[in-house]
Design a protein around this motif. Structure first.
Motif, PDB file in Angstrom:
ATOM      1  N   LYS A 154       0.938  -1.229  -0.084  1.00 16.86           N
ATOM      2  CA  LYS A 154      -0.075  -0.135   0.005  1.00 16.86           C
ATOM      3  C   LYS A 154       0.733   1.329   0.143  1.00 16.86           C
ATOM      4  CE  LYS A 154      -4.348  -1.351   0.066  1.00 16.86           C
ATOM      5  NZ  LYS A 154      -5.316  -1.022  -0.855  1.00 16.86           N
ATOM      6  N   SER A 155       1.952   1.248   0.625  1.00 11.76           N
ATOM      7  CA  SER A 155       2.693   2.514   0.677  1.00 11.76           C
ATOM      8  C   SER A 155       3.292   2.944  -0.724  1.00 11.76           C
ATOM      9  CB  SER A 155       4.090   2.139   1.573  1.00 11.76           C
ATOM     10  OG  SER A 155       4.916   1.204   1.026  1.00 11.76           O
ATOM     11  N   GLU A 156       3.060   1.902  -1.817  1.00 17.90           N
ATOM     12  CA  GLU A 156       3.524   2.357  -2.983  1.00 17.90           C
ATOM     13  C   GLU A 156       2.506   2.945  -3.841  1.00 17.90           C
ATOM     14  OE1 GLU A 156       4.981  -1.489  -4.621  1.00 17.90           O
ATOM     15  OE2 GLU A 156       7.412  -0.730  -4.252  1.00 17.90           O
ATOM     16  N   GLU A 157       1.352   2.964  -3.445  1.00 20.69           N
ATOM     17  CA  GLU A 157       0.273   3.771  -4.003  1.00 20.69           C
ATOM     18  C   GLU A 157       0.153   5.243  -3.557  1.00 20.69           C
ATOM     19  OE1 GLU A 157      -3.233   1.388  -2.985  1.00 20.69           O
ATOM     20  OE2 GLU A 157      -2.451  -0.353  -3.752  1.00 20.69           O
ATOM     21  N   GLY A 158      -0.508   5.868  -4.565  1.00 19.24           N
ATOM     22  CA  GLY A 158      -0.781   7.329  -4.235  1.00 19.24           C
ATOM     23  C   GLY A 158       0.279   8.135  -5.048  1.00 19.24           C
ATOM     24  N   LEU A 159       0.194   9.589  -4.717  1.00 17.79           N
ATOM     25  CA  LEU A 159       0.800  10.600  -5.300  1.00 17.79           C
ATOM     26  C   LEU A 159       1.200  11.579  -4.317  1.00 17.79           C
ATOM     27  CD1 LEU A 159      -1.612  11.098  -8.304  1.00 17.79           C
ATOM     28  CD2 LEU A 159       0.695  10.138  -8.570  1.00 17.79           C
ATOM     29  N   TYR A 160       2.178  12.246  -4.722  1.00 21.71           N
ATOM     30  CA  TYR A 160       2.522  13.466  -3.766  1.00 21.71           C
ATOM     31  C   TYR A 160       1.892  14.593  -4.800  1.00 21.71           C
ATOM     32  CZ  TYR A 160       5.490  10.900  -0.818  1.00 21.71           C
ATOM     33  OH  TYR A 160       6.091   9.806  -0.084  1.00 21.71           O
ATOM     34  N   PHE A 161       1.461  15.706  -4.163  1.00 22.17           N
ATOM     35  CA  PHE A 161       1.053  17.033  -4.941  1.00 22.17           C
ATOM     36  C   PHE A 161       1.402  18.285  -4.235  1.00 22.17           C
ATOM     37  CE2 PHE A 161      -1.884  20.352  -5.350  1.00 22.17           C
ATOM     38  CZ  PHE A 161      -2.064  20.716  -6.892  1.00 22.17           C
ATOM     39  N   TYR A 162       2.021  19.308  -5.139  1.00 21.55           N
ATOM     40  CA  TYR A 162       2.238  20.581  -4.712  1.00 21.55           C
ATOM     41  C   TYR A 162       2.240  21.618  -6.107  1.00 21.55           C
ATOM     42  CZ  TYR A 162       7.100  20.469  -6.561  1.00 21.55           C
ATOM     43  OH  TYR A 162       8.022  20.545  -7.488  1.00 21.55           O
ATOM     44  N   ASN A 176       0.878  22.327 -11.865  1.00 19.73           N
ATOM     45  CA  ASN A 176       0.342  21.344 -10.737  1.00 19.73           C
ATOM     46  C   ASN A 176       1.375  20.086 -10.600  1.00 19.73           C
ATOM     47  OD1 ASN A 176      -2.087  22.761  -9.886  1.00 19.73           O
ATOM     48  ND2 ASN A 176      -2.179  22.541 -12.315  1.00 19.73           N
ATOM     49  N   TRP A 177       1.944  19.785  -9.933  1.00 24.74           N
ATOM     50  CA  TRP A 177       2.947  18.647  -9.854  1.00 24.74           C
ATOM     51  C   TRP A 177       2.358  17.415  -9.132  1.00 24.74           C
ATOM     52  CZ3 TRP A 177       7.520  17.882 -12.310  1.00 24.74           C
ATOM     53  CH2 TRP A 177       8.039  18.794 -12.838  1.00 24.74           C
ATOM     54  N   TYR A 178       2.507  16.614  -9.734  1.00 23.33           N
ATOM     55  CA  TYR A 178       2.307  14.989  -9.245  1.00 23.33           C
ATOM     56  C   TYR A 178       3.241  14.132  -9.389  1.00 23.33           C
ATOM     57  CZ  TYR A 178      -2.742  16.445  -9.225  1.00 23.33           C
ATOM     58  OH  TYR A 178      -3.955  16.971  -9.209  1.00 23.33           O
ATOM     59  N   ILE A 179       3.708  13.627  -8.114  1.00 26.70           N
ATOM     60  CA  ILE A 179       5.172  12.904  -8.097  1.00 26.70           C
ATOM     61  C   ILE A 179       4.447  11.312  -7.664  1.00 26.70           C
ATOM     62  CG2 ILE A 179       7.224  12.072  -6.950  1.00 26.70           C
ATOM     63  CD1 ILE A 179       6.044  15.727  -7.304  1.00 26.70           C
ATOM     64  N   ASP A 180       4.614  10.356  -8.433  1.00 23.40           N
ATOM     65  CA  ASP A 180       4.122   9.181  -8.111  1.00 23.40           C
ATOM     66  C   ASP A 180       5.046   8.590  -6.929  1.00 23.40           C
ATOM     67  OD1 ASP A 180       3.364   6.404  -8.156  1.00 23.40           O
ATOM     68  OD2 ASP A 180       3.294   6.266 -10.481  1.00 23.40           O
ATOM     69  N   LYS A 181       4.223   7.994  -6.108  1.00 21.11           N
ATOM     70  CA  LYS A 181       4.915   7.330  -4.728  1.00 21.11           C
ATOM     71  C   LYS A 181       5.797   6.153  -5.209  1.00 21.11           C
ATOM     72  CE  LYS A 181       2.107   9.095  -1.143  1.00 21.11           C
ATOM     73  NZ  LYS A 181       1.060   8.905   0.079  1.00 21.11           N
ATOM     74  N   HIS A 182       5.496   5.433  -6.389  1.00 15.98           N
ATOM     75  CA  HIS A 182       5.984   4.182  -6.528  1.00 15.98           C
ATOM     76  C   HIS A 182       7.327   4.530  -7.521  1.00 15.98           C
ATOM     77  CE1 HIS A 182       6.506   0.026  -7.954  1.00 15.98           C
ATOM     78  NE2 HIS A 182       6.669   0.600  -9.369  1.00 15.98           N
ATOM     79  N   ILE A 183       8.383   4.000  -6.887  1.00 14.64           N
ATOM     80  CA  ILE A 183       9.758   4.005  -7.474  1.00 14.64           C
ATOM     81  C   ILE A 183      10.032   2.861  -8.517  1.00 14.64           C
ATOM     82  CG2 ILE A 183      12.125   4.360  -7.208  1.00 14.64           C
ATOM     83  CD1 ILE A 183      10.346   6.401  -5.673  1.00 14.64           C
ATOM     84  N   TYR A 184      10.027   3.401  -9.879  1.00 14.28           N
ATOM     85  CA  TYR A 184       9.883   2.556 -10.933  1.00 14.28           C
ATOM     86  C   TYR A 184      11.660   1.943 -11.264  1.00 14.28           C
ATOM     87  CZ  TYR A 184       5.268   4.042 -12.160  1.00 14.28           C
ATOM     88  OH  TYR A 184       3.790   4.127 -12.092  1.00 14.28           O
ATOM     89  N   GLU A 185      11.626   0.841 -11.806  1.00 22.16           N
ATOM     90  CA  GLU A 185      12.808   0.505 -12.140  1.00 22.16           C
ATOM     91  C   GLU A 185      13.341   0.503 -13.470  1.00 22.16           C
ATOM     92  OE1 GLU A 185      13.787  -3.434 -10.828  1.00 22.16           O
ATOM     93  OE2 GLU A 185      12.671  -3.375  -8.788  1.00 22.16           O
TER      94      GLU A 185
END
Length: 216
Positions: A154-162, A176-185
């Protein structure tokens, strides 16, 4: 303000995850045709272009998918950590009331790991010559191959916004910045290939000032 080259909501920033204000999920509606139709070697970055017609709706506006490009290393930081690569998916909407362009940019952070199919699919089309572009047949490169990854928890789901700015001149503060919480490879070889072409093209982190960083 006197002495300030820009305003007070510049990007990128270092997101301190312990200080993020948790909110309910923001309403975002994506109408995406998944049509990447060209890749460009701009010298300072690798940029992929979308066919017209894909949109994303948020904040009461409809933004048009424009392009996505890469930064090596990452521009945004999480708890002071810089990642080897970051991808920005740039969407734009005309703000007729203020006579400017408003942006919605989705940010994806990469760490070194397994080979990434999405990057493998477009890498062969990157032009060797700087400031040149290569058209791609529809369906050959699909953003969904990157985004439709399985989250392990669950911690990998969601977004940061600012609210922030473009990270390249003229550093317009309408993003409008949306940073994906999931770190891709991506594999080390894939990241090195992109970095070899574009070099170090990350802007340094900017002060947050009084901004609230949201998480969902």
């Amino acid at each position: 303000m006197p002495g300030l080259e820009h305003g007070l909501i510049q990007s990128p920033i270092n997101i301190l995850t312990k200080s993020v204000e948790q909110v309910d999920s923001r309403t975002i509606t994506v109408r995406y045709k998944d049509e990447v139709n060209a890749v460009a070697n701009l010298g300072h970055t690798i940029q992929l272009h979308f066919a017209e017609g894909s949109t994303i709706s948020a904040h009461g506006k409809t933004f048009q998918f424009k392009q996505m490009h890469f930064h090596t290393p990452s521009e945004h930081q999480l708890d002071g950590m810089t990642y080897p690569m970051e991808m920005h998916i740039v969407n734009a909407a005309e703000d007729k009331e203020n006579g400017r362009i408003e942006y919605l940019v989705a940010s994806i952070l990469f760490k070194m790991g397994e080979e990434n199919k999405f990057i493998s699919d477009f890498r062969e089309f990157i032009p060797e010559e700087t400031h040149s572009i290569q058209n791609i047949q529809s369906g050959r490169v699909r953003l969904s191959d990157l985004l439709m990854v399985a989250r392990k928890n669950k911690s990998e789901e969601g977004l940061y916004f600012y609210k922030g700015s473009l990270t390249t001149p003229p550093y317009t503060e309408s993003v409008n910045w949306y940073i994906d919480k999931h770190i891709y490879e991506a594999s080390p070889e894939q990241i090195h290939t992109i970095k070899k072409i574009e070099g170090h093209n990350a802007r340094k982190v900017q002060k947050i000032h009084d901004r609230i960083i949201e998480g969902s």
